[in-house]
Design an enzyme around this catalytic site. Structure first.
Site, PDB file in Angstrom:
ATOM      1  N   GLY A 249     -54.800  -5.010  16.412  1.00  0.00           N
ATOM      2  CA  GLY A 249     -53.347  -5.710  16.326  1.00  0.00           C
ATOM      3  C   GLY A 249     -52.279  -4.154  15.657  1.00  0.00           C
ATOM      4  N   PRO A 292     -58.726  -1.846  19.367  1.00  0.00           N
ATOM      5  CA  PRO A 292     -57.314  -2.192  20.041  1.00  0.00           C
ATOM      6  C   PRO A 292     -56.848  -2.351  21.630  1.00  0.00           C
ATOM      7  CG  PRO A 292     -58.051  -0.155  20.222  1.00  0.00           C
ATOM      8  CD  PRO A 292     -59.333  -0.410  19.679  1.00  0.00           C
ATOM      9  N   GLY A 293     -56.269  -3.654  21.372  1.00  0.00           N
ATOM     10  CA  GLY A 293     -55.816  -3.732  23.170  1.00  0.00           C
ATOM     11  C   GLY A 293     -54.312  -3.646  24.154  1.00  0.00           C
ATOM     12  N   ARG A 331     -44.415 -13.866  27.539  1.00  0.00           N
ATOM     13  CA  ARG A 331     -44.309 -13.733  26.760  1.00  0.00           C
ATOM     14  C   ARG A 331     -42.683 -14.292  26.193  1.00  0.00           C
ATOM     15  NH1 ARG A 331     -44.643  -9.602  24.563  1.00  0.00           N
ATOM     16  NH2 ARG A 331     -46.057 -10.688  22.892  1.00  0.00           N
ATOM     17  N   CYS A 362     -39.704 -23.421  38.437  1.00  0.00           N
ATOM     18  CA  CYS A 362     -38.336 -24.344  38.593  1.00  0.00           C
ATOM     19  C   CYS A 362     -38.650 -25.093  37.148  1.00  0.00           C
ATOM     20  CB  CYS A 362     -38.720 -25.341  39.264  1.00  0.00           C
ATOM     21  SG  CYS A 362     -38.007 -26.811  39.758  1.00  0.00           S
ATOM     22  N   GLU A 363     -37.667 -24.110  36.048  1.00  0.00           N
ATOM     23  CA  GLU A 363     -38.147 -24.896  35.053  1.00  0.00           C
ATOM     24  C   GLU A 363     -36.965 -23.483  34.161  1.00  0.00           C
ATOM     25  OE1 GLU A 363     -42.159 -25.472  32.984  1.00  0.00           O
ATOM     26  OE2 GLU A 363     -41.073 -25.094  31.168  1.00  0.00           O
TER      27      GLU A 363
HETATM   28  N1  LLP Z   1     -60.151  -8.264  18.412  1.00  0.00           N
HETATM   29  C1  LLP Z   1     -59.355  -9.695  18.766  1.00  0.00           C
HETATM   30  C2  LLP Z   1     -60.277 -10.135  17.707  1.00  0.00           C
HETATM   31  C3  LLP Z   1     -58.348 -10.011  19.155  1.00  0.00           C
HETATM   32  O1  LLP Z   1     -58.492 -11.784  18.998  1.00  0.00           O
HETATM   33  C4  LLP Z   1     -57.374  -9.344  19.764  1.00  0.00           C
HETATM   34  C5  LLP Z   1     -55.768 -10.002  19.830  1.00  0.00           C
HETATM   35  C6  LLP Z   1     -57.612  -7.678  19.708  1.00  0.00           C
HETATM   36  C7  LLP Z   1     -58.803  -7.526  19.796  1.00  0.00           C
HETATM   37  C8  LLP Z   1     -56.723  -7.304  20.678  1.00  0.00           C
HETATM   38  O2  LLP Z   1     -55.166  -7.205  19.727  1.00  0.00           O
HETATM   39  P1  LLP Z   1     -54.557  -6.003  20.214  1.00  0.00           P
HETATM   40  O3  LLP Z   1     -55.073  -5.180  19.624  1.00  0.00           O
HETATM   41  O4  LLP Z   1     -53.896  -6.041  21.447  1.00  0.00           O
HETATM   42  O5  LLP Z   1     -52.489  -6.558  19.059  1.00  0.00           O
HETATM   43  N2  LLP Z   1     -51.093 -13.095  23.620  1.00  0.00           N
HETATM   44  C9  LLP Z   1     -50.273 -12.442  22.696  1.00  0.00           C
HETATM   45  C10 LLP Z   1     -51.508 -11.417  21.736  1.00  0.00           C
HETATM   46  C11 LLP Z   1     -52.531 -12.110  21.685  1.00  0.00           C
HETATM   47  C12 LLP Z   1     -53.652 -11.489  21.155  1.00  0.00           C
HETATM   48  C13 LLP Z   1     -55.369 -12.063  20.745  1.00  0.00           C
HETATM   49  N3  LLP Z   1     -56.519 -11.216  20.720  1.00  0.00           N
HETATM   50  C14 LLP Z   1     -49.506 -11.877  23.391  1.00  0.00           C
HETATM   51  O6  LLP Z   1     -48.751 -11.783  24.246  1.00  0.00           O
HETATM   52  O7  LLP Z   1     -48.381 -10.700  22.185  1.00  0.00           O
END
Ligand code: LLP
Length: 432
Positions: A249, A292-293, A331, A362-363
Site C-alpha cells: 500500500g 509492496p506492489g 485508472r 468507443c466510450e
Molecule cells: N497485498 C494485498 C493483500 C493487496 O490487496 C494489495 C493490493 C497489495 C498487497 C499491494 O498493494 P500496493 O503495494 O500495490 O498498493 N487497482 C488499484 C489497486 C488495487 C490494490 C489491491 N490490493 C489501482 O490501480 O490503484
C-alpha cells in the site's frame, strides 16, 4: 522535471528512459508500448529487502504483490532479488510457477478462492495460503486431509484502520469484502478454530489496509492492532503465531505534487512500533512480511503512444487522441488517477498547452487525463505517460477487440521484449 529519476532529455530534445531514446523505442516496438526500467525495479526491491536487514535483523521478507504487474520476467527478477511473491489468482500462481518461482516463497491471497485454485496450490506445496473466510477454511482443511497435506495458512484480518485513500482501493475497514473483522470477534473465533485443525498449520496473521497511502500513521496503527491480536490469541490458546504480514500500500509519485514517504522511513518507523509493542506484550517478535506492489513496479513504467487526432473545441478544451487508452490504462476512468505526461519527441520544449488526453475506445469516458500540461501536440508525436508500471498492464482489457500492448524492458541503454504484442489471431484464438 520528471516524476521518475530514470527519465531525461537527450541532445535531440527527446525523452530518454534508462538511457534509451523513447522515440526510437516507439519506432522499434510500435505503440502503444509499456516500457519498464529493470534497474529501477531492482533498486526498489533492494530498498525494502535491505530495510529488513537494518530494522528487523533480517528476520522478515518482502513479498512482491504481483497483481501490480504479472508476467514471467517479473517473477524471475523478484526471485533473483531474493523476494517472495503474493499471488491472488490461479493465473498469477500459474505464471509464477511457470517462470520457475520457488513455490515455498509464494503466498496465495483471494477472498473467494475456488476449489480448483486451492487444489492447485496444495498440489504445488506453495508456502502459505492466506485464508479469507470460514467457508474457505473448512474447504481447505478437507482438501488438505484428502490430499495428505498440511499447508501453512495465515488469516486476512480487517484491522479496522481507515487509511484515507480512494474508496475503491481501501480495504482495512470493517465494511470490506476482504478478510475477517476484528471488532465483531469474528477474527478471534476463526483463529481459534483454525489452530485446532488437524490438516492446517496456523503460521500467522495478515492485514492490508489500502493502497497508494502517503500517511505513516495507519501503518503503525495496523501493526499495533495486529500484534495485540497475536497476544490475545496466545493468551487464549497458548499458541504464538510466527508470522505477521503487514500487507502493501505504499504510495508513489504519480505527479510532481505527490510527496510519498520514503520506503526506508516507513520500514524504520513501523519497526520502532513493532519492537515497542512486542516488548510491551511480552511476545517474540514475529517474522515480518510486507507486500509492496505499486512501489516496486509503478515508478519503473512509462507508456508510449502515438498521437493521432487533435481536436480543439474553442473556449472548451483540446482533445489529444492517442492509439491506446482505457484498454491499456483504465485508472483514470476508474479512479480519476492523475498522471504526468510529456511528448517524447518534444521533451525539451515547454509545456505551453493544457489538454485532455483521450483514448481510441468507443466510450466517452475513455480518457487518460484532463487538464494535462503538455507541449503543443500534433499527429505523429509520441506521448509518454509516466509511472504506469503498476496496475496498467495487469488491468488491461480487450474492449473493442483491442490487442494488449507489449512490454519492453530497458536497462543501460539496451531494450528487450518481455511480453509480445497480442496479435489479431490471439484475439480470435478461442472463438469457435
Ligand atoms: N497485498 C494485498 C493483500 C493487496 O490487496 C494489495 C493490493 C497489495 C498487497 C499491494 O498493494 P500496493 O503495494 O500495490 O498498493 N487497482 C488499484 C489497486 C488495487 C490494490 C489491491 N490490493 C489501482 O490501480 O490503484
Amino acid at each position: 522535471m520528471f516524476v521518475s529519476k530514470n527519465l531525461e532529455v537527450n541532445e535531440k530534445g527527446h525523452l530518454t528512459i534508462a538511457g534509451n531514446d523513447a522515440v526510437s523505442l516507439a519506432r522499434e516496438y510500435g505503440t502503444p508500448v509499456y516500457v519498464m526500467d529493470e534497474e529501477l525495479i531492482r533498486e526498489n526491491c533492494r530498498k525494502f529487502s535491505e530495510s529488513f536487514a537494518s530494522y528487523y535483523d533480517g528476520n522478515g521478507m518482502t513479498l512482491y504483490a504481483s497483481k501490480a504487474f504479472s508476467c514471467k520476467e517479473i517473477y524471475r527478477i523478484v526471485d533473483q532479488e531474493g523476494m517472495g511473491a503474493d499471488v491472488v489468482s490461479l493465473g498469477e500462481l500459474y505464471t509464477a510457477l511457470s517462470a520457475g518461482f520457488p513455490a515455498e516463497k509464494i503466498y496465495f491471497h483471494g477472498n473467494n478462492k475456488s476449489r480448483e485454485e486451492l487444489e492447485y496450490a496444495l498440489s504445488h506445496d506453495i508456502g502459505c495460503i492466506v485464508v479469507d473466510n470460514l467457508e474457505e477454511l473448512g474447504q481447505l482443511d478437507l482438501l488438505a486431509g484428502q490430499m495428505g497435506k498440511r499447508p501453512g495458512i495465515m488469516f486476512r484480518i480487517k484491522p479496522g484502520i481507515d487509511a484515507h485513500t480512494h474508496d475503491f482501493i481501501r480495504t482495512g475497514q470493517i465494511d470490506s469484502k476482504f478478510g475477517l473483522a476484528l471488532e465483531t470477534g469474528e477474527a478471534m473465533t476463526v483463529l481459534k478454530r483454525a489452530s485446532a485443525m488437524e490438516h492446517l498449520y496456523l503460521k500467522g496473521v495478515h492485514c492490508h489496509i489500502g493502497s497508494q497511502i502517503f500517511d505513516l500513521e495507519p501503518f503503525k496503527a495496523a501493526a499495533e492492532v495486529m500484534l495485540r491480536l497475536i497476544a490475545q490469541l496466545k493468551e487464549e490458546t497458548g499458541i504464538e503465531v510466527e508470522q505477521l504480514n503487514l500487507g502493501g500500500g505504499f504510495g508513489i509519485k504519480y505527479t510532481l505534487e505527490d510527496q510519498p514517504v520514503s520506503y526506508e522511513k516507513y520500514m524504520k518507523e513501523v519497526s520502532v512500533t513493532v519492537n515497542e509493542v512486542v516488548r510491551e506484550l511480552g511476545l517474540n517478535r514475529p517474522f515480518i512480511l510486507i507486500e509492496p506492489g505499486r512501489s516496486i513496479v509503478g515508478p519503473a513504467g512509462t507508456t508510449l503512444y502515438t498521437v493521432g487526432a487533435v481536436k480543439e473545441i474553442p473556449g472548451i478544451r483540446t482533445y489529444v487522441s492517442v492509439d491506446g487508452g482505457m484498454t491499456d490504462n483504465p485508472r483514470y476512468a476508474l479512479y480519476q488517477a492523475k498522471y504526468d505526461m510529456a511528448l517524447a519527441n518534444k521533451a525539451g520544449e515547454e509545456k505551453n498547452t493544457v489538454v485532455t488526453v483521450a483514448g481510441k475506445c468507443c466510450e466517452s469516458g475513455d480518457l487518460l487525463g484532463e487538464s494535462i500540461p503538455l507541449q503543443r501536440a500534433e499527429a505523429g508525436d509520441v506521448l509518454a505517460v509516466f509511472a504506469t508500471g503498476a496496475y496498467n498492464y495487469s488491468m488491461a482489457s480487450r474492449y473493442n477487440r483491442t490487442p494488449v500492448p507489449p512490454v519492453v524492458m530497458v536497462k543501460d541503454g539496451e531494450s528487450r521484449l518481455i511480453v509480445k504484442r497480442e496479435t489479431l489471431e490471439d484475439l480470435t484464438r478461442n472463438d469457435l
